[in-house]
Scaffold this active site. Structure first.
Site, PDB file in Angstrom:
ATOM      1  CE  LYS A  83      35.483   8.014  31.625  1.00  0.00           C
ATOM      2  NZ  LYS A  83      35.070   6.617  31.911  1.00  0.00           N
ATOM      3  N   GLY A  84      39.604  10.379  35.110  1.00  0.00           N
ATOM      4  CA  GLY A  84      41.049  10.589  35.212  1.00  0.00           C
ATOM      5  C   GLY A  84      41.815   9.318  35.532  1.00  0.00           C
ATOM      6  CE  LYS A 289      35.632   3.060  35.178  1.00  0.00           C
ATOM      7  NZ  LYS A 289      35.359   4.480  35.459  1.00  0.00           N
ATOM      8  N   GLY A 290      37.841   2.106  29.187  1.00  0.00           N
ATOM      9  CA  GLY A 290      38.596   1.820  27.973  1.00  0.00           C
ATOM     10  C   GLY A 290      37.751   1.794  26.722  1.00  0.00           C
ATOM     11  CG  HIS A 293      38.245   8.304  23.293  1.00  0.00           C
ATOM     12  ND1 HIS A 293      39.260   9.113  23.750  1.00  0.00           N
ATOM     13  CD2 HIS A 293      37.739   7.690  24.390  1.00  0.00           C
ATOM     14  CE1 HIS A 293      39.365   8.991  25.057  1.00  0.00           C
ATOM     15  NE2 HIS A 293      38.451   8.119  25.463  1.00  0.00           N
TER      16      HIS A 293
END
Length: 332
Positions: A83-84, A289-290, A293
């Site tokens: 997740k970097g 991805k993206g 949150h």
């Protein structure tokens, strides 16, 4: 570089400025659930790896090597972190004609080591003289045996680590698992051993992976700092061409992947990769991805920042680079 994004759009952008179809298993969250302390990122199977190998031999990567050349062990590895921004980095470097890389994560140095180097070599794409073979498996960085094993394969292997603010990295890690297992406990429950006392649970992989200084110590027992490049996950979003210049220099490549390979997608809020020599549609990372949150209690984020700060400072000292993650706190 685009103007500084707001908190919300930074979270939405994450490590995600490309939309290339992910390899099978790439976006699969750890099958064992969020709180079994499993640091692995995905569940790559032998079948997928064999498909990756055959695709490589057919010239199925982003560069145009035809069906000749030979399979070689990788000279460079993207070893972390989960997740970097490792997938974004891999897709960008694969746009370079002198790089051939496996799209699927081989997990050789953590899960498949007993299969031997010939198995590993066979997973790699064919390359011509002068081309670099690469792979990425983000869980290597937190695997104790990986540095020794890689060193025994080739002590001059070049290592790339994409690092990112450990607090947002932990939330992104949790978000990935939550998307697969919606009934897991909340982030706040998993992050603390004792919420009342504010004791962070560093045994939870989502927290532990971000203690970069701890993991780096293990690597420095086998590799000099000069063989490790640390890429900023944040700058991969705000200045992808600048970060890719460093990567190409580190790998001894001509700077071919430049500003003209990227365009900023205003709708998505992050850059996308394009091929300047043709009119094909730009490629951005897929829906995995993206992700948005979940909202986390600000007090929890504050406590996490306090927990990570001494480790971040140690990491800056060890690498000689200040990633300015503490700026996030002062910006609020």
């Amino acid at each position: 570089a685009p103007p500084r994004a707001s908190n919300g759009s930074r979270e939405a952008a994450e490590d995600s400025w490309l939309r290339t179809p992910l390899a099978p298993g790439e976006a699969i969250a750890a099958q064992s659930g969020a709180f079994e302390r499993d640091p692995q990122e995905s569940s790559t199977t032998d079948e997928e790896l064999s498909r990756a190998g055959s695709a490589g031999s057919r010239g199925g990567s982003s560069s145009t090597t035809p069906d000749y050349g030979e399979k070689r062990l990788p000279q460079a590895l993207i070893i972390g972190v989960k997740k970097g921004g490792t997938r974004a980095l891999l897709e960008a470097i694969r746009a370079h004609p002198d790089v051939r890389a496996v799209g699927t994560e081989p997990h050789f140095f953590d899960r498949n080591y007993e299969k031997g180097l010939e198995w590993y070599r066979n997973v790699m794409p064919k390359t011509l003289e002068g081309q670099i073979t690469m792979e990425k498996t983000p869980s290597y960085f937190v695997t104790n045996e990986a540095p020794r094993r890689i060193h025994s394969m080739a002590k001059d292997t070049k290592l790339i680590v994409v690092v990112r603010d450990p607090v947002t990295r932990a939330i992104s890690d949790y978000t990935q698992t939550l998307s697969k297992k919606p009934d897991i406990p909340t982030f706040e429950v998993l992050a603390f051993k004792n919420r009342t006392l504010g004791l962070i649970d560093a045994s939870w992989s989502a927290i532990r992976i971000g203690i970069y200084a701890l993991h780096l110590e293990n690597w420095l027992q086998y590799f000099p700092l000069s063989q490790i490049l640390f890429v900023s996950g944040e700058r991969l979003i705000t200045d992808p061409a600048g970060e890719m210049a460093k990567v190409q220099d580190f790998l001894g490549l001509k700077r071919i992947v430049t500003e003209k390979h990227f365009y900023f997608n205003k709708t998505k809020g992050f850059p996308c990769l394009k091929k300047p020599e043709d009119s094909s549609a730009p490629r951005c990372l897929g829906k995995s991805k993206g992700r948005t949150h979940p909202k986390i209690d600000p007090d929890v984020i504050h406590r996490l920042r306090k927990f990570y700060k001494p480790f971040n400072v140690m990491f800056y000292q060890m690498t000689g680079q200040d990633f300015q993650w503490e700026q996030e706190e002062s910006d609020k």
